[in-house]
Design an enzyme around this catalytic site. Structure first.
Site, PDB file in Angstrom:
ATOM      1  N   ASP D  16       0.812  -1.212   0.000  1.00 34.77           N
ATOM      2  CA  ASP D  16       0.000   0.000   0.000  1.00 34.77           C
ATOM      3  C   ASP D  16       0.847   1.264   0.000  1.00 34.77           C
ATOM      4  O   ASP D  16       0.631   2.168  -0.813  1.00 34.77           O
ATOM      5  CB  ASP D  16      -0.931   0.020   1.218  1.00 34.77           C
ATOM      6  N   ARG D  96       1.361   6.733  17.315  1.00 37.04           N
ATOM      7  CA  ARG D  96       1.201   7.722  16.247  1.00 37.04           C
ATOM      8  C   ARG D  96       1.894   9.048  16.512  1.00 37.04           C
ATOM      9  O   ARG D  96       2.479   9.631  15.583  1.00 37.04           O
ATOM     10  CB  ARG D  96      -0.288   7.943  15.971  1.00 37.04           C
ATOM     11  N   ASP D 125      -6.296   6.889  12.904  1.00 38.72           N
ATOM     12  CA  ASP D 125      -4.860   7.130  12.728  1.00 38.72           C
ATOM     13  C   ASP D 125      -4.572   8.366  11.890  1.00 38.72           C
ATOM     14  O   ASP D 125      -3.627   9.097  12.154  1.00 38.72           O
ATOM     15  CB  ASP D 125      -4.201   5.892  12.123  1.00 38.72           C
ATOM     16  N   SER D 180      -7.033  -6.367   8.959  1.00 41.91           N
ATOM     17  CA  SER D 180      -6.205  -5.180   8.973  1.00 41.91           C
ATOM     18  C   SER D 180      -5.479  -5.166  10.307  1.00 41.91           C
ATOM     19  O   SER D 180      -6.108  -5.235  11.358  1.00 41.91           O
ATOM     20  CB  SER D 180      -7.097  -3.936   8.826  1.00 41.91           C
TER      21      SER D 180
END
Lengths: 406, 406, 406, 406
Positions: D16, D96, D125, D180
């Site tokens: 990705d 993050r 996110d 995921s």
């Protein structure tokens, strides 16, 4: 854009929302239904009918919502002693959910699939209108022309009107002010113009609802407010409806120079903005409600209310009136008001609201205990020693282990 | 009772605490050390020396604590915008931890094993003194004569004095008032007497620090306050120490009729009590501090401060200044003041404190974004649509599932 | 002491409270009414009758309060997800207000002017009993023998019994344990003995209600719990009353090694104490209730509940069940449970409670929006950009003015 | 789109983000700088270099951030006992802000004007990355391809790769999972696939970091954790760095079946989502930290921490690590940890983490007071009577006035 069939517009009758009528008709090729409400802004709403008709509007709603506004929105909010950021009495915020609700009711009645309003993309009002609309009719479309069109200067707007023969004197005198204003029974607000410099003092002739303290009468006015379950039901012994209460308090408060406020507040969209407010009746109600609560509420109930109040005020400011969390908090607040009954006596004088007395059949003030005189054994002072010793125990243990909070 | 060797007494020089000196000597057969502090109560403290000597006291402490009081107690508290029960500026509460700390310091210096004070068993002050003392010297003994003795009426007290030749004019003029009073640089308070009826209006001649709004000057006074890290460091351009700041604000505030308050409050011991307060300087500081914060604090920092403020104020009211939780909250509050710098301009007029301007090098007010005029792209109004849509998502999902918050 | 005419005693039938019967009769020269309740402690209550009669008690109350206990106390508390200090499920705390209420009801029935209990002066239970009693019958006298008498060692107690022919085998086997224990349908607790060293591991044979995880079955047990308005109404499809629910969950939980807890907690009286608890059913209910809420509660309602939960749990721990603030919070909590309906599927295995599924007619989980697959336009990802931009606005303005949160 | 000159991309080396490299180059005609970090996700990061080079990237950053991650993000968060919605240990959320900070540092080094990431427009996110980026570099542009492009199905993505010769085996094996996933030293998460039905039980072979309780060893493992100022500094007597601590606890926890969680959570964007998490080390740390706090923290400090924790956890979940309010709360939390030193002894067994002992030089547990045995006068039980009487006073006054909380 072709999907919208019919839109309900919050229509003031002023120039801006009149332009929006035309713009919606042209841009969305849809039918526009106007909705104009009297929420105590102090202007006639009936003239909006002819203006809307002149713009080709076929379905026109004009409602007097003053009693509903005070009874179902202002009074419940004041039960919470809600103040935003320590100063602001939420005058604009509290009117928006009512407008949103009525727009959706009308949309359901006329089969509209969209609502529209004249609020800009920088402010809080767009949020308050739209959160309410989405919460009450989740599939509704929202058209916010100020976020979409290019009529963003006075010049382009005037040119638009000229091309379409929209009479520019549609606009009321109020709008000739250099300030952006908003009014309802609870308050009138001013933004923009000179106020955009937060160090510049507001001009005296900006204020519209109150005389200055300097010009207020030289003798005080006394008021007696009667409460039932946290709401005012009579003034000076005369029973009044909610809207009558607020109308009267605005008059007497404004005449005594009460309720002016000049602040910089934090908008939900993330910027600071300077606003001036006149809230004569609300300022009186806030002081008086705390006074009646001071003798009728249990201490821990009062403290619990104080601890959640900032959150509650924030919810209303941010537009979440029609949310389950506001409703949930309201349930608790309303529950707390069961015994908030009685009378508050106030003195109004040149901008000051002073509580001078409070009494209640439900008073928890116990003179026999509180007295400095002999209490005939109602309270045993020796109990205090144990109370203090145990409250201090954790501090003493810590200090014994060498912890020092100096 | 025979175990106590030496006791440090908070000694005002007045009749009550003079009786306590004698009573302690007789009852505990111990040495009494007196401690008298100037915390701005507005009376000479030096005369206490001769009175104590006359009572046979050998170790006499008389301290001027005004700067420490404002710098280390009043100013930190005002950084938090602390208000108890929506109204009370904590004028009595904040002086007690300083007295407690100083008593313990003296106890350590003179080798005392106990402290004593003249607070009654019904009030908050006993708790504030004693929690502080226990926290700072966990093994200390506390003697609270009003909880122990039988001199509970004026008559028995006078008889006690007569028997022991304690001159009853020891008492200052202040105590001749029908009210129980307390004063320090932050405020003066009144309780008892006519105030025990919460519906009775306070008499005009009760108030001592301020003129009434009616008697205040007919022209306004303007002030400019300069802040650094949340504290006032200069007034009208003149640098001042903390105590100078508060002294000056009391003068100018009192002269303009500012800072009177009449409330019913909830004591920590569980009863309601009616109190009247004059806090001229504090009332000015509260408004001004919020004003400087309004342009320099981040929104969420400000809201977080507001949400913990009631708890912080309650801690101070209840006597927990010398607790780890107060210290922990103070750390957070002080951290928030890093950028609270700048100038606030105020107008004082007949009881009103109005903020008319605020500016700062650290201002977060961004005119280029907040403006109603063209903002040259600083803010994209279209962002608001997405902002509202996502904030509304949970409300729309719930409404789609049939939940109705009407 | 001569004023007390009749006292209602919370009577377990054990040795300690039997001694109290005698001591009250002798010390206060008053009539003693015993009250013994089955709240699921796992011991027969009927034998208390003969014991009381043998002590000369004429009015004897023995009640089965199990359904009331779970329905009106345990279930409301679990609606709040109440946990004290992050760990403790409040098993002892929640039973006390029921006992207090019933004691007062009996006092009113029999015309007693006092209540008495066998809790010590160091613990929380005295507070819970007495706050409840005072709140429900403000003029009641409270006699707490452990705070008054001198029978503070086992030896003096035994001597007292010998002198008065109180059979020492009155005491149940439970009390032969080296631990101080308390039990009701929600839990059993252990204190004292070896546990007074917080670094000492609890002995395996102390635990009474659950097998150890090691001894639990090697295969998992699955449960399906059905909720209505936040309460469990059926298990594995079988409708049950509240007490049946908790009884069943205790059995199946205990058999699977679930619900043991070993903590040091902070008592309201100011000390830390080490306690071990077995709460098999409660541990299951806590996980399951959060799971059904996770799909049926609005986010902000859930977060609001979480934010007030510590306060609510503290109230119950400290004994304020019968307070207006607890009642006020309960109103809000109960309001939040309107849509907390549906089914939770759980796996129990050797001490673990795992939620493996949850579903509801009132679910707010919207697969069409949450999916990683194509959502057919249910959610416009572009909205997120505006959402983030406006949420970041205040941070960007601050950073532009040089503020750095690194 | 032509304005972007250089963009820093958070690059995993997977398919990705490899597509994103190409898409950014083509769409924005800009230079792409890749940044790949080892934050303990359990995959080699060095292979990302060759992949980036193959895509024409000239500036490639590959950093080992594991120590920084645990020391400056995970440990501070665990000092707060932060849990989101009662269950979630914030494993994804806490990584993050570190990624965001490092991206901005690199942007400043290489003179980039934009950052980009591979997070979708539905999740949290994107918000966490972008709020951090905006807070640290307010003028930065953010490119979120998943909100912009039309490669929203597997097919279009594959076609895009085929046209541009991007090798589809770029993707790691991990991504072949139907779920995921996200991993770092604190946890691994699973979303999507079968989990989109919240009533479907997760499959056993989904889990990657832990064995099931069933497969865990039949004998318990004991651990001793040493704390300094709230952080673990040694395990079983062996000093370790923060990353070593968490790595070790993940191993031993995972081997004992610890740390699996299956929840439905509320995302900041307004939807509910189902997620499964493995957090072996974090689950151990949470229990242990509460245990060491239980003996070293003052009660009110602990309760204050508990009361603000939900807000703190929400801030981190929502992406506000780099905000002044998070920093302000952290100051208070860190202050509270001064005395959180000592040792916790734990038992790990088939999914259970049990605290079996805790001790500290700074313990506030006082055996001499807490004991059921004779305390030699350390605690005067009679103090409790006064303590209760005054705490009950407000309740008694209210009851006397007829208020009934039944």
């Amino acid at each position: 854009m072709s999907d919208i069939k019919k839109v309900v517009l919050a229509y003031s009758g002023g120039l801006d929302t009149s332009v929006i009528v035309k713009w919606l008709q042209e841009t969305y090729n849809c039918e526009v239904v106007t909705f104009t409400a009297d929420i105590g802004q102090g202007e006639e709403v009936e003239p909006a009918r002819a203006k809307a008709e002149a713009l080709g509007v076929k379905e026109i709603y004009i409602d007097d919502l003053r009693e509903e506004f005070v009874r179902d929105y202002v009074f419940p909010m004041f039960r919470a002693n809600a103040i935003y950021e320590g100063e602001y009495l939420l005058g604009t915020s509290i009117a928006r959910p009512l407008i949103a609700k009525r727009m959706i009711e009308i949309a359901n009645e006329v089969g509209a699939d969209a609502i529209s309003h004249g609020a800009t993309g920088k402010g809080n009002d767009q949020i308050r209108f739209e959160l309410g609309a989405y919460a009450l009719k989740p599939g509704v479309a929202v058209i916010a022309p100020w976020r979409e069109w290019d009529l963003t200067s006075r010049e382009t707007l005037m040119a638009y009107c000229a091309e379409r023969n929209i009479p520019v004197d549609f606009d009321s005198k109020k709008k000739k002010s250099p300030y952006s204003m908003d009014a309802n029974l609870l308050h009138i607000s001013y933004e923009g113009g000179l106020l955009e410099d937060p160090y510049a003092e507001a001009e005296e002739d900006m204020w519209r609802w109150s005389v200055s303290p300097e010009e207020a009468p030289n003798t005080a006015t006394y008021l007696e407010l009667d409460y039932q379950r946290g709401d005012i039901v009579a003034i000076d012994g005369k029973a009044m409806t909610p809207a009558e209460v607020l109308t009267y308090l605005n008059e007497v408060g404004g005449a005594n120079g009460i309720g002016r406020l000049d602040i910089v507040e934090n908008r939900y969209v993330g910027m600071k903005s300077r606003g001036c407010y006149e809230t004569p009746g609300g300022t009186i109600m806030m002081r008086a409600h705390r006074a009646i609560e001071s003798i009728t509420l249990d201490r821990e109930v009062a403290h619990l209310k104080d601890s959640i109040m900032p959150k509650y005020a924030e919810l209303i400011y941010n537009g979440y009136w029609w949310s389950p969390e506001r409703k949930m908090m309201q349930t608790m607040i309303d529950e707390s008001q069961e015994f908030v009954n009685g009378r508050v006596r106030l003195k109004l004088y040149k901008g000051n609201v002073t509580v001078v007395g409070r009494k209640s059949e439900n008073s928890l003030f116990d003179e026999s205990i509180a007295t400095f005189e002999d209490d005939a054994g109602a309270y045993d002072q020796k109990d205090a020693a144990g109370f203090i010793k145990l409250n201090a125990l954790r501090l003493r243990i810590a200090a014994n282990k060498g912890r020092n909070n100096l």
